[in-house]
Design an enzyme around this catalytic site. Structure first.
Site, PDB file in Angstrom:
ATOM      1  CE  LYS A  34       5.250  17.765 -13.447  1.00  0.00           C
ATOM      2  NZ  LYS A  34       5.455  16.532 -14.155  1.00  0.00           N
TER       3      LYS A  34
ATOM      4  CG  ASN B  25      -2.143  16.552 -19.724  1.00  0.00           C
ATOM      5  OD1 ASN B  25      -1.176  15.856 -19.424  1.00  0.00           O
ATOM      6  ND2 ASN B  25      -3.237  16.607 -18.987  1.00  0.00           N
TER       7      ASN B  25
ATOM      8  CE  LYS C 230      -0.858  13.520 -14.048  1.00  0.00           C
ATOM      9  NZ  LYS C 230      -1.156  13.852 -15.464  1.00  0.00           N
TER      10      LYS C 230
ATOM     11  CG  HIS D 142       1.529  15.471 -23.289  1.00  0.00           C
ATOM     12  ND1 HIS D 142       2.203  16.660 -23.392  1.00  0.00           N
ATOM     13  CD2 HIS D 142       2.371  14.623 -22.648  1.00  0.00           C
ATOM     14  CE1 HIS D 142       3.407  16.536 -22.826  1.00  0.00           C
ATOM     15  NE2 HIS D 142       3.536  15.312 -22.376  1.00  0.00           N
TER      16      HIS D 142
ATOM     17  CG  HIS E 271       6.792  11.418 -23.990  1.00  0.00           C
ATOM     18  ND1 HIS E 271       5.464  11.067 -24.086  1.00  0.00           N
ATOM     19  CD2 HIS E 271       6.839  12.487 -23.151  1.00  0.00           C
ATOM     20  CE1 HIS E 271       4.745  11.882 -23.326  1.00  0.00           C
ATOM     21  NE2 HIS E 271       5.559  12.754 -22.748  1.00  0.00           N
TER      22      HIS E 271
ATOM     23  CD  GLU F 196      -4.140  16.014 -15.268  1.00  0.00           C
ATOM     24  OE1 GLU F 196      -3.069  15.462 -14.995  1.00  0.00           O
ATOM     25  OE2 GLU F 196      -4.705  15.907 -16.363  1.00  0.00           O
TER      26      GLU F 196
ATOM     27  CG  HIS G 113      -0.304  10.713 -24.495  1.00  0.00           C
ATOM     28  ND1 HIS G 113      -0.980  11.144 -23.372  1.00  0.00           N
ATOM     29  CD2 HIS G 113       1.000  10.696 -24.160  1.00  0.00           C
ATOM     30  CE1 HIS G 113      -0.107  11.383 -22.405  1.00  0.00           C
ATOM     31  NE2 HIS G 113       1.100  11.125 -22.849  1.00  0.00           N
TER      32      HIS G 113
ATOM     33  NE  ARG H 175       0.447  16.734 -12.318  1.00  0.00           N
ATOM     34  CZ  ARG H 175       1.225  16.087 -11.481  1.00  0.00           C
ATOM     35  NH1 ARG H 175       0.981  16.131 -10.191  1.00  0.00           N
ATOM     36  NH2 ARG H 175       2.249  15.401 -11.904  1.00  0.00           N
TER      37      ARG H 175
ATOM     38  NE  ARG I  53      -4.034  -1.967   1.891  1.00  0.00           N
ATOM     39  CZ  ARG I  53      -3.832  -3.119   2.540  1.00  0.00           C
ATOM     40  NH1 ARG I  53      -2.808  -3.233   3.365  1.00  0.00           N
ATOM     41  NH2 ARG I  53      -4.658  -4.120   2.362  1.00  0.00           N
TER      42      ARG I  53
ATOM     43  CD  GLU J 245       7.285  16.389 -21.752  1.00  0.00           C
ATOM     44  OE1 GLU J 245       6.510  17.360 -21.696  1.00  0.00           O
ATOM     45  OE2 GLU J 245       6.884  15.196 -21.762  1.00  0.00           O
TER      46      GLU J 245
HETATM   47  N1  LIG Z   1       5.169  11.187 -14.558  1.00  0.00           N
HETATM   48  C1  LIG Z   1       5.171  12.275 -15.258  1.00  0.00           C
HETATM   49  O1  LIG Z   1       4.750  13.351 -14.814  1.00  0.00           O
HETATM   50  C2  LIG Z   1       5.726  12.226 -16.655  1.00  0.00           C
HETATM   51  C3  LIG Z   1       5.976  13.412 -17.348  1.00  0.00           C
HETATM   52  C4  LIG Z   1       6.563  13.327 -18.601  1.00  0.00           C
HETATM   53  C5  LIG Z   1       6.862  12.089 -19.145  1.00  0.00           C
HETATM   54  N2  LIG Z   1       6.592  10.961 -18.445  1.00  0.00           N
HETATM   55  C6  LIG Z   1       6.934   9.648 -18.976  1.00  0.00           C
HETATM   56  O2  LIG Z   1       8.332   9.593 -19.167  1.00  0.00           O
HETATM   57  C7  LIG Z   1       8.626   8.616 -20.161  1.00  0.00           C
HETATM   58  C8  LIG Z   1       9.671   9.141 -21.106  1.00  0.00           C
HETATM   59  O3  LIG Z   1      10.837   9.404 -20.364  1.00  0.00           O
HETATM   60  P1  LIG Z   1      12.284   9.360 -21.029  1.00  0.00           P
HETATM   61  O4  LIG Z   1      12.258  10.091 -22.306  1.00  0.00           O
HETATM   62  O5  LIG Z   1      13.237   9.769 -19.988  1.00  0.00           O
HETATM   63  O6  LIG Z   1      12.403   7.836 -21.458  1.00  0.00           O
HETATM   64  P2  LIG Z   1      13.282   6.603 -20.958  1.00  0.00           P
HETATM   65  O7  LIG Z   1      13.311   6.506 -19.511  1.00  0.00           O
HETATM   66  O8  LIG Z   1      12.775   5.439 -21.723  1.00  0.00           O
HETATM   67  O9  LIG Z   1      14.747   6.993 -21.471  1.00  0.00           O
HETATM   68  C9  LIG Z   1      15.004   7.123 -22.833  1.00  0.00           C
HETATM   69  C10 LIG Z   1      16.160   6.214 -23.294  1.00  0.00           C
HETATM   70  O10 LIG Z   1      17.373   6.746 -22.791  1.00  0.00           O
HETATM   71  C11 LIG Z   1      18.110   5.744 -22.108  1.00  0.00           C
HETATM   72  N3  LIG Z   1      18.822   6.443 -21.059  1.00  0.00           N
HETATM   73  C12 LIG Z   1      18.313   6.973 -19.932  1.00  0.00           C
HETATM   74  N4  LIG Z   1      19.245   7.655 -19.277  1.00  0.00           N
HETATM   75  C13 LIG Z   1      20.391   7.539 -19.983  1.00  0.00           C
HETATM   76  C14 LIG Z   1      21.699   8.041 -19.814  1.00  0.00           C
HETATM   77  N5  LIG Z   1      22.001   8.854 -18.800  1.00  0.00           N
HETATM   78  N6  LIG Z   1      22.623   7.713 -20.735  1.00  0.00           N
HETATM   79  C15 LIG Z   1      22.309   6.939 -21.802  1.00  0.00           C
HETATM   80  N7  LIG Z   1      21.092   6.459 -22.022  1.00  0.00           N
HETATM   81  C16 LIG Z   1      20.130   6.753 -21.125  1.00  0.00           C
HETATM   82  C17 LIG Z   1      17.080   4.766 -21.631  1.00  0.00           C
HETATM   83  O11 LIG Z   1      17.661   3.499 -21.442  1.00  0.00           O
HETATM   84  C18 LIG Z   1      16.093   4.784 -22.779  1.00  0.00           C
HETATM   85  O12 LIG Z   1      16.529   3.942 -23.798  1.00  0.00           O
HETATM   86  C19 LIG Z   1       7.314   8.274 -20.825  1.00  0.00           C
HETATM   87  O13 LIG Z   1       6.895   7.035 -20.346  1.00  0.00           O
HETATM   88  C20 LIG Z   1       6.370   9.363 -20.325  1.00  0.00           C
HETATM   89  O14 LIG Z   1       5.049   8.928 -20.257  1.00  0.00           O
HETATM   90  C21 LIG Z   1       6.037  11.010 -17.215  1.00  0.00           C
HETATM   91 ZN   LIG Z   2       5.219  14.400 -21.480  1.00  0.00          ZN
END
Ligand SMILES: NC(=O)c1ccc[n+]([C@@H]2O[C@H](COP(=O)([O-])OP(=O)(O)OC[C@H]3O[C@@H](n4cnc5c(N)ncnc54)[C@H](O)[C@@H]3O)[C@@H](O)[C@H]2O)c1
Ligand SMILES: [Zn+2]
Length: 363
Positions: free
Chosen positions: A226, A244, A142, A247, A264, A236, A251, A240, A121, A184
């Site tokens: 942010k 998006n 999130k 997005h 993304h 949200e 998405h 918040r 939990r 972003e």
């Molecule tokens: N929770 C939230 O508020 C929020 C906001 C925006 C995006 N997101 C989510 O974030 C995700 C996208 O995040 P991302 O772009 O960081 O993707 P990711 O975590 O998949 O990283 C992108 C790629 O880079 C590689 N990588 C990561 N760090 C590295 C480093 N230091 N050196 C070399 N390679 C590295 C990873 O292995 C991966 O292949 C999506 O799932 C999206 O929905 C969430």
């Molecule tokens: Zn995003």
């Protein structure tokens, strides 16, 4: 090292930003009450092979430190990996006082955060973001996994105890991941901070400019946006949703092409251009759509991939969480730095999407 205070209704926590913030890990873990009983670091292969040892060593205590590593890529933000991580946590005997560390980009932050949110939990977690994009995902609590029928459809709100943004980890990031995170950053500027947008346009001509002091400045400002948004609206109910911006279509593009086929940020950048064109149509106002297209192309953002069906994208946009009873609610830009959420008729969504596709493919 900079320290940013993140204040949400449910929790306040620090974000450390600098070249080597891992030095903060030991004291952060040691200061947690009740005392941490054991640690599970969740990471992906690309990150773990480079940085898992650094993080493990930075804990400097006699705590048991375990790891759970998944392959890299958005498709790994899955229910299967969520379940495997829970199995690992149970097998190694994590308890209610254990700590999860999310070491990776947004994929890992969301997955590990959701594991922490639901294991027994809810247990505590720390975010150690390793991508530029994660300046967004690591703040605000999130957490989620994807479902084949929709992105981030299974999730929770669960704030971390701290965020350690160690920007030297970004040195190994491929250029297309810099661009993805930069989308972003542009989003944060466009929804809230016209000055930041002007600064980015002037100071960051190419993504290689985003290093050293400029990187720290830009991250500090974007994280500030942010933090301001989530401090006013953690769950949200209102503003918040501004986050998006870009997005809704973004998405849909990700889901249609298959998670991981497009980054993304690239999908969101395309979505922001569409949202700007739609804003021109809704407000009957010239927002300089063309100049945004030029700016985004100069940073290397791609065009909408050819051959997508408008009907199919609209169907996916309707499944988006922002659609209330089938009406698509879009974040629209009134001017740079000011957005609002507006329900938009299916007809206008469709006609503008067709116009957008024509312009994307003919420019
Ligand atoms: N929770 C939230 O508020 C929020 C906001 C925006 C995006 N997101 C989510 O974030 C995700 C996208 O995040 P991302 O772009 O960081 O993707 P990711 O975590 O998949 O990283 C992108 C790629 O880079 C590689 N990588 C990561 N760090 C590295 C480093 N230091 N050196 C070399 N390679 C590295 C990873 O292995 C991966 O292949 C999506 O799932 C999206 O929905 C969430
Ligand atoms: Zn995003």
């Amino acid at each position: 090292m900079k320290s940013v205070h993140i204040a949400t209704k449910s929790k306040q926590y620090p974000l450390y930003l600098g070249q080597n913030t891992l030095t903060k890990l030991e004291e952060t873990v040691a200061a947690m009450k009740p005392a941490v009983s054991s640690v599970l670091i969740i990471s992906d292969e690309a990150v773990a092979s480079r940085y898992l040892d650094d993080v493990t060593n930075a804990i400097h205590s006699d705590l048991s430190v375990y790891s759970f590593v998944v392959p890299s890529g958005e498709k790994e933000k899955s229910f299967e990996n969520y379940y495997k991580a829970q199995t690992r946590a149970l097998e190694i005997g994590l308890d209610r006082h254990s700590l999860v560390i999310a070491l990776g980009g947004g994929m890992i932050g969301d997955l590990a955060g959701f594991v922490a949110a639901t294991f027994m939990r809810g247990i505590r977690f720390i975010q150690i973001p390793t991508t530029l994009l994660a300046h967004d995902s690591a703040v605000g609590g999130k957490v989620a996994v994807n479902h084949p029928l929709g992105k981030n459809m299974i999730g929770a709100f669960h704030q971390p105890e701290a965020v350690l943004y160690n920007i030297s980890f970004l040195d190994s990031l491929p250029v297309y991941e810099w661009r993805s995170g930069f989308a972003e950053m542009l989003k944060h500027a466009l929804i809230w901070d016209a000055e930041l947008y002007a600064w980015l346009r002037n100071e960051v001509c190419t993504l290689e400019d985003l290093r050293g002091d400029k990187l720290i400045y830009a991250l500090d400002q974007a994280i500030g946006v942010k933090a301001a948004v989530v401090s006013q609206d953690e769950t949200e109910k209102g503003i918040r949703a501004y986050l998006n911006f870009g997005h809704t279509l973004g998405h849909a593009i990700e889901a249609e092409l298959g998670y991981g086929t497009v980054t993304h940020g690239d999908a969101v950048a395309i979505g922001m251009l569409y949202a700007i064109l739609l804003s021109e149509r809704v407000y009957h106002k010239d927002l300089q759509y063309k100049s945004f297209v030029q700016t985004f192309r100069a940073y290397g953002f791609p065009k909408l991939p050819a051959g997508l069906s408008a009907d199919r994208l609209i169907e996916l946009m309707k499944k988006d969480k922002k659609a209330n009873s089938g009406v698509i609610r879009m974040v629209l830009m009134k001017e740079i730095g000011e957005v609002e959420v507006v329900p938009v008729s299916d007809e206008l969504i469709a006609s503008t999407l067709e116009e957008f596709m024509d312009r994307e493919w003919s420019l």
